[in-house]
Design a protein around this motif. Structure first.
Motif, PDB file in Angstrom:
ATOM      1  N   UNK A 242       0.791  -1.228   0.000  1.00 33.34           N
ATOM      2  CA  UNK A 242       0.000   0.000   0.000  1.00 33.34           C
ATOM      3  C   UNK A 242       0.818   1.271   0.000  1.00 33.34           C
ATOM      4  N   UNK A 243       2.146   1.153   0.196  1.00 26.24           N
ATOM      5  CA  UNK A 243       3.003   2.337   0.174  1.00 26.24           C
ATOM      6  C   UNK A 243       3.227   2.789  -1.266  1.00 26.24           C
ATOM      7  N   UNK A 244       3.435   4.086  -1.462  1.00 22.73           N
ATOM      8  CA  UNK A 244       3.651   4.605  -2.811  1.00 22.73           C
ATOM      9  C   UNK A 244       5.025   4.200  -3.317  1.00 22.73           C
ATOM     10  N   UNK A 245       5.059   3.667  -4.524  1.00 25.57           N
ATOM     11  CA  UNK A 245       6.303   3.232  -5.155  1.00 25.57           C
ATOM     12  C   UNK A 245       6.827   4.315  -6.081  1.00 25.57           C
ATOM     13  N   UNK A 246       8.063   4.138  -6.541  1.00 20.20           N
ATOM     14  CA  UNK A 246       8.623   5.039  -7.541  1.00 20.20           C
ATOM     15  C   UNK A 246       7.711   5.061  -8.761  1.00 20.20           C
ATOM     16  N   UNK A 247       7.285   6.236  -9.164  1.00 22.58           N
ATOM     17  CA  UNK A 247       6.345   6.362 -10.268  1.00 22.58           C
ATOM     18  C   UNK A 247       4.920   6.603  -9.821  1.00 22.58           C
ATOM     19  N   UNK A 248       4.648   6.419  -8.519  1.00 22.71           N
ATOM     20  CA  UNK A 248       3.345   6.797  -7.977  1.00 22.71           C
ATOM     21  C   UNK A 248       2.387   5.678  -7.676  1.00 22.71           C
ATOM     22  N   UNK A 249       2.686   4.441  -8.062  1.00 21.96           N
ATOM     23  CA  UNK A 249       1.757   3.341  -7.807  1.00 21.96           C
ATOM     24  C   UNK A 249       1.714   2.997  -6.324  1.00 21.96           C
ATOM     25  N   UNK A 250       0.537   2.638  -5.835  1.00 27.97           N
ATOM     26  CA  UNK A 250       0.421   2.114  -4.474  1.00 27.97           C
ATOM     27  C   UNK A 250       0.286   0.588  -4.488  1.00 27.97           C
ATOM     28  N   UNK A 255       8.369   2.177 -11.111  1.00 32.14           N
ATOM     29  CA  UNK A 255       8.989   2.679 -12.337  1.00 32.14           C
ATOM     30  C   UNK A 255      10.313   3.346 -11.985  1.00 32.14           C
ATOM     31  N   UNK A 256      11.345   3.029 -12.754  1.00 29.99           N
ATOM     32  CA  UNK A 256      12.672   3.584 -12.480  1.00 29.99           C
ATOM     33  C   UNK A 256      13.330   4.099 -13.753  1.00 29.99           C
ATOM     34  N   UNK A 257      14.047   5.203 -13.635  1.00 26.89           N
ATOM     35  CA  UNK A 257      14.999   5.612 -14.658  1.00 26.89           C
ATOM     36  C   UNK A 257      16.282   4.822 -14.461  1.00 26.89           C
ATOM     37  N   UNK A 258      16.863   4.337 -15.559  1.00 30.46           N
ATOM     38  CA  UNK A 258      18.224   3.786 -15.515  1.00 30.46           C
ATOM     39  C   UNK A 258      19.058   4.594 -16.502  1.00 30.46           C
ATOM     40  N   UNK A 259      19.863   5.477 -15.963  1.00 32.93           N
ATOM     41  CA  UNK A 259      20.726   6.312 -16.776  1.00 32.93           C
ATOM     42  C   UNK A 259      22.045   6.542 -16.073  1.00 32.93           C
ATOM     43  N   UNK A 260      22.848   7.402 -16.666  1.00 31.04           N
ATOM     44  CA  UNK A 260      24.168   7.713 -16.105  1.00 31.04           C
ATOM     45  C   UNK A 260      24.139   8.962 -15.246  1.00 31.04           C
ATOM     46  N   UNK A 261      22.945   9.627 -15.198  1.00 29.99           N
ATOM     47  CA  UNK A 261      22.776  10.836 -14.396  1.00 29.99           C
ATOM     48  C   UNK A 261      23.658  11.993 -14.873  1.00 29.99           C
ATOM     49  N   UNK A 262      23.924  11.976 -16.213  1.00 27.00           N
ATOM     50  CA  UNK A 262      24.679  13.063 -16.836  1.00 27.00           C
ATOM     51  C   UNK A 262      24.152  13.257 -18.254  1.00 27.00           C
ATOM     52  N   UNK A 263      24.110  14.490 -18.696  1.00 23.09           N
ATOM     53  CA  UNK A 263      23.708  14.780 -20.064  1.00 23.09           C
ATOM     54  C   UNK A 263      24.935  15.235 -20.843  1.00 23.09           C
ATOM     55  N   UNK A 264      25.338  14.425 -21.824  1.00 26.89           N
ATOM     56  CA  UNK A 264      26.598  14.661 -22.534  1.00 26.89           C
ATOM     57  C   UNK A 264      26.344  15.332 -23.886  1.00 26.89           C
ATOM     58  N   UNK A 265      27.048  16.430 -24.184  1.00 29.99           N
ATOM     59  CA  UNK A 265      26.916  17.060 -25.502  1.00 29.99           C
ATOM     60  C   UNK A 265      27.366  16.108 -26.615  1.00 29.99           C
ATOM     61  N   UNK A 266      26.615  16.087 -27.702  1.00 32.58           N
ATOM     62  CA  UNK A 266      26.945  15.200 -28.802  1.00 32.58           C
ATOM     63  C   UNK A 266      28.342  15.490 -29.360  1.00 32.58           C
TER      64      UNK A 266
END
Length: 332
Positions: A242-250, A255-266
Motif C-alpha cells: 500500500x506504500x507509494x512506489x517510484x512512479x506513484x503506484x500504491x 517505475x525507475x529511470x536507468x541512466x548515467x545521471x549526466x547529459x553529454x553534448x553530442x
C-alpha cells in the motif's frame, strides 16, 4: 533460479542473460531474430551465451507477439521470474512502420503479462524508455514527471506498456518493475544507434549525420551499468504493502529511470570517437528529425534509494571500449 528473458538475442537482453548466467542462475531466452537489423549479429550474441554457459542457457526462437506460439513453446517450461526486454526498438522507424510497434510492443506486452499472471510469476521486470518523457524541458527527467505527451509512436507504445502493467498490478497483485532506459551503448550494441553509425562512417571516411545542427545532448549509459540496474530490479520485487512506489503506484509496481545521471553534448561524444578511432569525423549537420528530442537527462534518485544503483562508467572510458569491441567484431 530460472528467469525467462525476452529479446535475449538483443543488445540489453544478451547482456542481462549473461549476467544472470554468470552468477549461476539458469535462463530461458526467447527472440524472434527479426530483420530490423542484421540477424547475424543476433545469432552471434546467442552463440556467445551458449558457448559461455552451456546447458544453463536455453534459447527458443519465438515471437512473443504470437500468443499461440508463446503458449505452445513455453507450456512445459518452468521459470521463476520474467525479464521482458524484447520490443520493436527505434524512434524513427516507428514513423515508417507503426504496425510493427503495435504488434510487438502492445500485443506482445499483453501476451507477456498474461503469461506472468497465469504462471503466478514472482516478479515481472520490463523495458520502458526515456522516450516516454516526450518533449519535457524540465531537467533532469524524474519518474514523477508528466508522460502523456509522446512525440513518437515508439514512445507512445512504451507509455502504454507502463499503463497496462499498472492495471495488471492493480488487478492481479503480482510485482512488476518498469525500467526507463536512457541511451544505452557499449559492446554488442545495435547498428541503428548513433555510436555504431558514427564509428562505421568515421572508419570508412564517410560523413556522419549530426542532427539538430549538433545541438543535442544525451544521457549515454554504458551497458554494464544498465545491466547492473536490471539485475538489481530483478532481485528486488516491489512490495504489495500500500506504500507509494517510484512512479506513484500504491500497488506492487515501480517505475525507475536507468541512466548515467549526466547529459553529454553530442560534440563531446564525437570527439571521443575521433580520439579512439584515430581519424577525424566529417560532420554532416542536419535539422532535427521527427520524433526526436534535443536533450535527455536521467534523475536516478529513486533507483539509487530503492535498489542501490550507482553507475560507474563515464563516456571517457565507455566509448573507447565500444570502439575496441567494434574493431574486433568487424576485424578492422
Amino acid at each position: 533460479m530460472t528467469t525467462l528473458v525476452t529479446g535475449a538475442a538483443g543488445f540489453i537482453g544478451m547482456a542481462t542473460a549473461d549476467a544472470l548466467l554468470a552468477r549461476g542462475d539458469a535462463v530461458i531466452g526467447i527472440d524472434n531474430l527479426n530483420s530490423y537489423y542484421d540477424p547475424a549479429l543476433k545469432h552471434a550474441r546467442v552463440a556467445q551465451l551458449s558457448e559461455r554457459h552451456g546447458d544453463r542457457f536455453r534459447f527458443v526462437e519465438l515471437d512473443f507477439a504470437d500468443r499461440a506460439a508463446l503458449e505452445a513453446e513455453l507450456g512445459g517450461a518452468e521459470f521463476d521470474r520474467i525479464v521482458h526486454l524484447g520490443a520493436q526498438a527505434g524512434v524513427r522507424y516507428s514513423i515508417e512502420n507503426p504496425h510493427a510497434y503495435v504488434q510487438s510492443n502492445l500485443v506482445g506486452h499483453v501476451n507477456m503479462l498474461e503469461l506472468a499472471r497465469s504462471r503466478s510469476t514472482s516478479h515481472f521486470v520490463y523495458a520502458s524508455s526515456s522516450s516516454v518523457y516526450g518533449g519535457n524541458t524540465s531537467l533532469p527527467f524524474r519518474v514523477e514527471d508528466r508522460t502523456d505527451r509522446p512525440v513518437s509512436l515508439y514512445a507512445a507504445t512504451k507509455r502504454c506498456d507502463e499503463l497496462l502493467s499498472e492495471s495488471y498490478a492493480h488487478l492481479y497483485r503480482f510485482p512488476q518493475s518498469g525500467l526507463r532506459f536512457f541511451t544505452v551503448y557499449g559492446p554488442w550494441g545495435r547498428p541503428d544507434m548513433a555510436l555504431w553509425i558514427f564509428t562505421r562512417a568515421i572508419l570508412a571516411g564517410q560523413p556522419i549525420p549530426v542532427f539538430n545542427n549538433g545541438e543535442m545532448e544525451r544521457d549515454f549509459t554504458y551497458i554494464d551499468d544498465i545491466v547492473a540496474g536490471v539485475v538489481a530490479a530483478h532481485d528486488t520485487p516491489p512490495a504489495d504493502d500500500g506504500a507509494e512506489k517510484a512512479g506513484g503506484s500504491t500497488g506492487p509496481h515501480a517505475l525507475y529511470n536507468i541512466g548515467n545521471n549526466r547529459s553529454e553534448p553530442l560534440g563531446r561524444v564525437i570527439e571521443l570517437l575521433e580520439q579512439a578511432i584515430g581519424k577525424p569525423a566529417i560532420r554532416d549537420y542536419q535539422p532535427m528529425q521527427p520524433g526526436d528530442v534535443p536533450r535527455t537527462f536521467a534523475d536516478i534518485d529513486a533507483i539509487q534509494r530503492d535498489l542501490g544503483y550507482a553507475p560507474t562508467t563515464g563516456i571517457d572510458v565507455g566509448i573507447p571500449r565500444f570502439v575496441d569491441w567494434y574493431r574486433r567484431y568487424h576485424g578492422v
